[in-house]
Design a protein around this motif. Structure first.
Motif, PDB file in Angstrom:
ATOM      1  N   GLU A  97       4.910  38.433  10.656  1.00 32.92           N
ATOM      2  CA  GLU A  97       4.476  39.940   9.814  1.00 32.92           C
ATOM      3  C   GLU A  97       5.388  40.805  10.057  1.00 32.92           C
ATOM      4  N   LEU A  98       5.436  40.999   8.595  1.00 34.45           N
ATOM      5  CA  LEU A  98       6.533  43.042   8.545  1.00 34.45           C
ATOM      6  C   LEU A  98       5.673  43.380   7.781  1.00 34.45           C
ATOM      7  N   ALA A  99       5.917  44.675   8.335  1.00 38.24           N
ATOM      8  CA  ALA A  99       5.202  45.620   7.293  1.00 38.24           C
ATOM      9  C   ALA A  99       5.712  46.109   5.877  1.00 38.24           C
ATOM     10  N   ASP A 100       5.754  45.821   5.069  1.00 40.30           N
ATOM     11  CA  ASP A 100       5.726  46.016   3.408  1.00 40.30           C
ATOM     12  C   ASP A 100       7.117  47.468   4.108  1.00 40.30           C
ATOM     13  N   GLY A 101       8.045  46.718   2.640  1.00 41.65           N
ATOM     14  CA  GLY A 101       9.264  47.424   3.010  1.00 41.65           C
ATOM     15  C   GLY A 101      10.652  47.457   4.284  1.00 41.65           C
ATOM     16  N   ALA A 102      10.305  46.251   5.043  1.00 41.75           N
ATOM     17  CA  ALA A 102      11.205  46.329   5.945  1.00 41.75           C
ATOM     18  C   ALA A 102      12.311  45.513   5.878  1.00 41.75           C
ATOM     19  N   THR A 103      12.948  46.268   6.630  1.00 41.79           N
ATOM     20  CA  THR A 103      14.056  45.930   6.284  1.00 41.79           C
ATOM     21  C   THR A 103      14.913  44.828   7.382  1.00 41.79           C
TER      22      THR A 103
END
Length: 66
Positions: A11-17
């Protein structure tokens, strides 16, 4: 958002690079290659390439030896 990193759902934050994905795995910034959906991402672009839900990320580390 969920992305698959080295076969593990993360799970990564929206907009993660790509750089965020590398940090999430505690991978070193040197000696690492990254591919997103089978396409290698040059290190210079890690902070620019935004991941999308369900992307597949492969982190490969260099190993020395023979």
């Amino acid at each position: 958002m969920n992305v698959l990193i080295n076969g593990v759902d993360r799970e990564l934050a929206d907009g993660a690079t790509v750089a965020d994905a590398v940090r999430a795995c505690d991978a070193p910034r040197s000696g690492v290659a990254v591919a997103v959906d089978g396409v290698v991402v040059p290190r210079a672009r890690w902070d620019e390439v935004v991941l999308r839900p369900a992307d597949t990320v492969e982190l490969l580390t260099a190993v020395q030896g023979g």
